[in-house]
Write a protein that holds these residues in place. Structure first.
Motif, PDB file in Angstrom:
ATOM      1  N   MET A   1       0.896  -1.123  -0.136  1.00  0.00           N
ATOM      2  CA  MET A   1       0.028  -0.087  -0.068  1.00  0.00           C
ATOM      3  C   MET A   1       0.835   1.462   0.008  1.00  0.00           C
ATOM      4  O   MET A   1       1.689   1.410   0.693  1.00  0.00           O
ATOM      5  CB  MET A   1      -0.830  -0.051   1.367  1.00  0.00           C
ATOM      6  N   ILE A   2       0.587   2.262  -1.013  1.00  0.00           N
ATOM      7  CA  ILE A   2       1.137   3.489  -1.063  1.00  0.00           C
ATOM      8  C   ILE A   2       0.481   4.654  -0.560  1.00  0.00           C
ATOM      9  O   ILE A   2      -0.547   4.511  -1.018  1.00  0.00           O
ATOM     10  CB  ILE A   2       1.836   3.483  -2.476  1.00  0.00           C
ATOM     11  N   ILE A   3       0.899   5.462   0.595  1.00  0.00           N
ATOM     12  CA  ILE A   3       0.077   6.339   0.935  1.00  0.00           C
ATOM     13  C   ILE A   3       0.594   7.750   0.286  1.00  0.00           C
ATOM     14  O   ILE A   3       1.851   7.846   0.250  1.00  0.00           O
ATOM     15  CB  ILE A   3       0.212   6.776   2.563  1.00  0.00           C
ATOM     16  N   GLU A   4      -0.240   8.382  -0.268  1.00  0.00           N
ATOM     17  CA  GLU A   4       0.355   9.641  -1.234  1.00  0.00           C
ATOM     18  C   GLU A   4       0.034  10.776   0.017  1.00  0.00           C
ATOM     19  O   GLU A   4      -0.584  10.689   0.926  1.00  0.00           O
ATOM     20  CB  GLU A   4      -0.772   9.835  -2.268  1.00  0.00           C
ATOM     21  N   PRO A   5       0.833  11.900  -0.260  1.00  0.00           N
ATOM     22  CA  PRO A   5       0.672  12.934   0.462  1.00  0.00           C
ATOM     23  C   PRO A   5      -0.711  13.515   0.588  1.00  0.00           C
ATOM     24  O   PRO A   5      -1.086  13.845   1.770  1.00  0.00           O
ATOM     25  CB  PRO A   5       1.671  14.281  -0.334  1.00  0.00           C
ATOM     26  N   ILE A   6      -1.613  13.574  -0.298  1.00  0.00           N
ATOM     27  CA  ILE A   6      -2.982  13.883  -0.146  1.00  0.00           C
ATOM     28  C   ILE A   6      -3.693  13.224   0.776  1.00  0.00           C
ATOM     29  O   ILE A   6      -4.644  13.485   1.667  1.00  0.00           O
ATOM     30  CB  ILE A   6      -3.804  14.182  -1.412  1.00  0.00           C
ATOM     31  N   GLY A   7      -3.297  11.836   0.805  1.00  0.00           N
ATOM     32  CA  GLY A   7      -3.848  10.770   2.095  1.00  0.00           C
ATOM     33  C   GLY A   7      -3.247  11.218   3.384  1.00  0.00           C
ATOM     34  O   GLY A   7      -4.352  10.855   4.388  1.00  0.00           O
ATOM     35  N   ILE A   8      -2.156  11.451   3.498  1.00  0.00           N
ATOM     36  CA  ILE A   8      -1.830  11.794   4.593  1.00  0.00           C
ATOM     37  C   ILE A   8      -2.414  13.263   5.190  1.00  0.00           C
ATOM     38  O   ILE A   8      -3.023  13.120   6.482  1.00  0.00           O
ATOM     39  CB  ILE A   8      -0.358  12.167   4.647  1.00  0.00           C
ATOM     40  N   LEU A   9      -2.894  14.075   4.363  1.00  0.00           N
ATOM     41  CA  LEU A   9      -3.598  15.388   4.854  1.00  0.00           C
ATOM     42  C   LEU A   9      -5.072  15.078   5.276  1.00  0.00           C
ATOM     43  O   LEU A   9      -5.398  15.397   6.307  1.00  0.00           O
ATOM     44  CB  LEU A   9      -3.536  16.443   3.677  1.00  0.00           C
ATOM     45  N   LEU A  10      -5.758  14.126   4.414  1.00  0.00           N
ATOM     46  CA  LEU A  10      -6.980  13.694   4.496  1.00  0.00           C
ATOM     47  C   LEU A  10      -7.227  12.900   5.738  1.00  0.00           C
ATOM     48  O   LEU A  10      -8.106  12.859   6.690  1.00  0.00           O
ATOM     49  CB  LEU A  10      -7.541  13.125   3.478  1.00  0.00           C
ATOM     50  N   ALA A  11      -6.036  12.107   6.151  1.00  0.00           N
ATOM     51  CA  ALA A  11      -6.092  11.254   7.552  1.00  0.00           C
ATOM     52  C   ALA A  11      -6.013  12.079   8.622  1.00  0.00           C
ATOM     53  O   ALA A  11      -6.809  12.163   9.736  1.00  0.00           O
ATOM     54  CB  ALA A  11      -4.856  10.390   7.426  1.00  0.00           C
ATOM     55  N   LEU A  12      -5.403  13.474   8.577  1.00  0.00           N
ATOM     56  CA  LEU A  12      -5.242  14.303   9.456  1.00  0.00           C
ATOM     57  C   LEU A  12      -6.709  14.717   9.871  1.00  0.00           C
ATOM     58  O   LEU A  12      -7.101  15.296  10.946  1.00  0.00           O
ATOM     59  CB  LEU A  12      -4.215  15.436   9.529  1.00  0.00           C
ATOM     60  N   VAL A  13      -7.360  15.329   8.831  1.00  0.00           N
ATOM     61  CA  VAL A  13      -8.611  16.120   8.881  1.00  0.00           C
ATOM     62  C   VAL A  13      -9.594  14.913   9.321  1.00  0.00           C
ATOM     63  O   VAL A  13     -10.617  15.416  10.190  1.00  0.00           O
ATOM     64  CB  VAL A  13      -9.072  16.306   7.311  1.00  0.00           C
ATOM     65  N   GLY A  14      -9.603  13.493   9.125  1.00  0.00           N
ATOM     66  CA  GLY A  14     -10.302  12.791   9.226  1.00  0.00           C
ATOM     67  C   GLY A  14     -10.395  12.401  10.791  1.00  0.00           C
ATOM     68  O   GLY A  14     -11.346  12.185  11.495  1.00  0.00           O
ATOM     69  N   ILE A  15      -9.189  12.323  11.355  1.00  0.00           N
ATOM     70  CA  ILE A  15      -8.772  12.214  12.769  1.00  0.00           C
ATOM     71  C   ILE A  15      -9.614  13.458  13.635  1.00  0.00           C
ATOM     72  O   ILE A  15     -10.325  13.325  14.552  1.00  0.00           O
ATOM     73  CB  ILE A  15      -7.342  12.084  13.197  1.00  0.00           C
ATOM     74  N   TYR A  16      -9.463  14.500  12.965  1.00  0.00           N
ATOM     75  CA  TYR A  16     -10.124  15.854  13.633  1.00  0.00           C
ATOM     76  C   TYR A  16     -11.507  15.641  13.408  1.00  0.00           C
ATOM     77  O   TYR A  16     -12.160  16.016  14.662  1.00  0.00           O
ATOM     78  CB  TYR A  16      -9.548  17.000  13.141  1.00  0.00           C
ATOM     79  N   THR A  17     -12.012  15.242  12.424  1.00  0.00           N
ATOM     80  CA  THR A  17     -13.614  15.045  12.277  1.00  0.00           C
ATOM     81  C   THR A  17     -14.051  14.032  13.486  1.00  0.00           C
ATOM     82  O   THR A  17     -15.196  14.221  14.025  1.00  0.00           O
ATOM     83  CB  THR A  17     -13.823  14.321  11.006  1.00  0.00           C
ATOM     84  N   MET A  18     -13.255  12.801  13.446  1.00  0.00           N
ATOM     85  CA  MET A  18     -13.558  11.795  14.645  1.00  0.00           C
ATOM     86  C   MET A  18     -13.770  12.409  16.050  1.00  0.00           C
ATOM     87  O   MET A  18     -14.761  12.201  16.816  1.00  0.00           O
ATOM     88  CB  MET A  18     -12.819  10.640  14.578  1.00  0.00           C
ATOM     89  N   ALA A  19     -12.971  13.550  16.313  1.00  0.00           N
ATOM     90  CA  ALA A  19     -13.014  14.063  17.717  1.00  0.00           C
ATOM     91  C   ALA A  19     -13.721  15.295  17.892  1.00  0.00           C
ATOM     92  O   ALA A  19     -14.493  15.421  18.813  1.00  0.00           O
ATOM     93  CB  ALA A  19     -11.430  14.249  17.965  1.00  0.00           C
ATOM     94  N   ALA A  20     -13.757  16.180  16.951  1.00  0.00           N
ATOM     95  CA  ALA A  20     -14.350  17.481  16.918  1.00  0.00           C
ATOM     96  C   ALA A  20     -15.794  17.410  16.528  1.00  0.00           C
ATOM     97  O   ALA A  20     -16.493  18.309  16.996  1.00  0.00           O
ATOM     98  CB  ALA A  20     -13.449  18.479  16.221  1.00  0.00           C
ATOM     99  N   GLY A  21     -15.927  17.044  15.510  1.00  0.00           N
ATOM    100  CA  GLY A  21     -17.557  17.409  14.898  1.00  0.00           C
ATOM    101  C   GLY A  21     -17.690  16.813  13.494  1.00  0.00           C
ATOM    102  O   GLY A  21     -16.801  16.706  12.768  1.00  0.00           O
TER     103      GLY A  21
END
Length: 507
Positions: A1-21
Motif C-alpha cells: 500500500m502506497i500512501i500519497e501526500p494527499i492521503g496523509i492530509l486527509l487522514a489528519l482531517v479525518g482524525i479531527y472529524t472523529m474528535a471534534a464534530g
C-alpha cells in the motif's frame, strides 16, 4: 500500500472529524468529490487500484458516526421501508451480490469490455467474462455510496440540512478555482503544478483542445467527468438561488458554473445541461401557474425565453464568433458519434447489450462490463432486476420529495435543489457513464433529498452525543455535532443517551 501526500492530509482531517464534530467531515467529503484525478492510497496488490480521496475521507466520517449513537441511529432511520433509503439499500446489496456470484456463474459465457489494471495504467480490454479485481473495487465503491447516503441523510435530519447545502456551495467555488487553475497552467505550460491532485494512475486527458477551445478538466482526468460534476453543482446552486436559500453570490456562482459548462467542450455536459435547463424552466412555469413564483423564477423564465435567444442571435451576427461556435458544436455534438471516441463507445454499448442477452437478462455482475451509458451499464451488470430496483428508488425519491409540503423555506430549498441535482447526475450518466456507481456526489445529493422527504427528527440533538477522545478540540462551526469532546464525562453521557434513545421512535 502506497500512501500519497494527499492521503496523509486527509487522514489528519479525518482524525479531527472523529474528535471534534461532523461538520468538518461533511465539508471535507463534499470537497473531496472534486478530486477525481487524485489517489489517497494506491494498492499494488489489487493491480494498482486507487483509493480516491472521497472514499478515504468517508472511512473517517463513518467512524465518526459510529462513535455518535444519536447520529448513527438517525442514519439507520433513513433506510426504513417504504422510503427511498430502503430502495437504495436494496439496490446496493443486490449489486454487491451480483459481483460475488454472476461473474462465476456466467464465466466464459460472453465477451465483455472490462477494465484491466496494472500498476502503471488502467485500460479497457475485450475478454471472456470472468471474476476480476474490478468486481471487488466496484463493490467497495457501491458500499461507500451507501454509507455516504445514510450518513448525509442522518446528519441532515438532525439539523444539518443547511450545513450540507453550504458545504456543496463551497465545493462549487472550489470546483471553479480548479477550473481556473487548469486553464492557467495549460496556458503557461505549468501543468505539473497540479500533479499533486493528478497522481492517480488513470489516463489523464488534461491537455486537449477542440477548435481552439481548451477542454476544461479541472481536478478530473477528462472533460466529461468535470462536466458531470459541474452540472450537478450548477443545478444545485441554481435551485438554491431560485428558492431563496439564504446565501451570498449564489447567482454569480451559478453563472460561473454555467460558463464553465459551456467552455468544458463536453458533449455529455452540453446535452444534459440543455435537458436540465428545460426541467428547471418547467419547474418555474409551474410555479407561475400556481401563483407561487417569486421574482427569481420570473427572471429565470425571462432569461431562457428572451435574453438567451437574443444573445445567441447577437453572437451569430459576428462572423468570427459564429464560425468558432459552429465548429465547436459540429465537433462536440453533430459529428461526435462519427469520431474514434464515439465509435469506441458505441462498441462498448453494443457488446454490453449482447452480454445482457447472453446472461439471460441477469447481468454479468457489478464491475464486469464497461459500457458508455448508465442505463446500458445497469442492464449489462445487474440485469433487469437491478435496473427495476434502481428506478424504483428514483421514483420513490421524486415522489416523496414532491409530496412533502410542510417543510420550512430552507429545508424545502435544499430538498428541491438536491433532488434536481440527483436527477441531473442520472441524466448525464445515462448519456456516457461507463459504470453503475454514480459516485459520492450523487449519494450526497440523494441523501439530502431523502432527508427532506422524511422530515427532521423532532427531538433536539443532545450536545453530549460526541466521541470520547483522550483530549479536547475547539468548537468548529454551528453543526449539530460541533462542540467540545470531553473525556470521562462523555462516557457517562453516552450511556444516558443510549438509554434515552431506546424510548424514541426513529423510523
Amino acid at each position: 500500500m502506497i500512501i500519497e501526500p494527499i492521503g496523509i492530509l486527509l487522514a489528519l482531517v479525518g482524525i479531527y472529524t472523529m474528535a471534534a464534530g461532523m461538520s468538518v467531515g461533511v465539508y471535507s467529503l463534499c470537497i473531496c468529490t472534486l478530486l477525481g484525478a487524485a489517489a489517497a492510497l494506491i494498492l499494488p496488490a489489487l493491480g494498482g487500484a486507487n483509493v480516491q480521496p472521497s472514499h478515504f475521507a468517508l472511512v473517517f466520517l463513518t467512524a465518526a458516526v459510529a462513535l455518535r449513537p444519536r447520529t448513527f441511529s438517525a442514519s439507520l432511520s433513513c433506510l426504513s421501508y417504504p422510503g427511498p433509503g430502503f430502495w437504495f439499500t436494496l439496490f446496493i446489496l443486490y449489486s454487491v451480490l451480483t459481483a460475488l456470484f454472476l461473474p462465476r456463474i456466467f464465466a466464459g459465457a460472453t465477451i465483455v469490455y472490462s477494465l484491466a489494471r496494472s500498476n502503471e495504467v488502467h485500460r479497457i480490454v475485450s475478454t471472456p467474462l470472468s471474476p476480476t479485481t474490478s468486481n471487488l473495487t466496484q463493490s467497495v465503491y457501491m458500499l461507500g455510496s451507501f454509507c455516504c447516503f445514510a450518513i448525509i441523510a442522518g446528519f441532515a435530519r438532525l439539523g444539518g440540512m443547511a450545513i450540507a447545502a453550504r458545504a456543496l456551495v463551497a465545493t462549487s467555488v472550489v470546483c471553479l478555482a480548479f477550473a481556473l487553475a487548469d486553464v492557467a497552467t495549460y496556458a503557461t505550460n505549468t501543468a505539473d503544478l497540479l500533479s499533486i491532485i493528478r497522481n492517480a494512475n488513470y489516463r489523464m486527458l488534461n491537455d486537449g483542445n477542440i477548435e481552439g477551445f481548451k477542454r476544461i478538466v479541472g481536478s478530473f482526468p477528462e472533460a466529461g467527468a468535470f462536466g458531470y460534476t459541474a452540472l450537478a453543482l450548477f443545478t444545485f446552486v441554481l435551485m438554491l438561488g431560485l428558492e431563496d436559500f439564504p446565501g451570498r453570490f449564489l447567482g454569480v456562482i451559478a453563472s460561473a458554473l454555467a460558463l464553465a459548462l459551456v467552455l468544458c467542450t463536453s458533449t455529455t455536459a452540453y446535452v444534459a445541461s440543455a435537458m436540465m435547463g428545460l426541467v428547471v424552466l418547467a419547474f418555474c412555469v409551474v410555479r407561475i401557474v400556481r401563483s407561487t413564483a417569486t421574482s427569481r423564477h420570473l427572471t429565470y423564465v425571462a432569461v431562457c425565453l428572451f435574453a438567451l435567444p437574443l444573445l445567441i442571435m447577437a453572437v451569430m451576427l459576428i462572423p468570427a464568433a459564429s464560425e468558432s461556435i459552429s465548429n465547436l458544436i459540429h465537433a462536440t455534438v453533430t459529428t461526435k458519434l462519427d469520431s474514434q471516441s464515439g465509435e469506441e463507445r458505441m462498441r462498448w454499448n453494443a457488446q454490453a447489450l449482447n452480454s445482457f442477452i447472453d446472461t439471460s437478462g441477469m447481468g454479468a455482475g457489478v464491475g464486469s462490463i464497461r459500457a458508455s451509458s448508465f442505463i446500458v451499464a445497469l442492464l449489462a451488470n445487474v440485469g433487469i432486476l437491478g435496473t427495476v430496483i434502481f428506478f424504483a428508488f428514483m421514483v420513490s425519491l421524486v415522489r416523496s420529495v414532491l409530496r412533502r409540503n410542510d417543510g420550512s423555506g430552507i429545508e424545502k430549498a435544499v430538498g428541491l435543489a438536491a433532488l434536481l441535482s440527483s436527477v441531473a447526475q442520472v441524466t448525464a450518466a445515462s448519456i456516457s457513464a461507463g459504470a453503475i456507481d454514480l459516485g459520492p456526489l450523487f449519494a450526497i445529493t440523494a441523501g439530502l433529498a431523502a432527508a427532506y422527504a422524511l422530515g427532521p427528527l423532532r427531538d433536539p440533538v443532545p450536545s453530549a452525543d460526541q466521541a470520547a477522545p483522550f483530549f479536547a478540540f475547539p468548537r468548529f462551526g454551528n453543526g449539530p455535532e460541533s462542540g467540545l469532546a470531553l473525556a470521562g464525562l462523555s462516557l457517562v453521557r453516552q450511556e444516558s443517551l443510549a438509554h434515552r434513545d431506546g424510548g424514541h421512535r426513529h423510523v
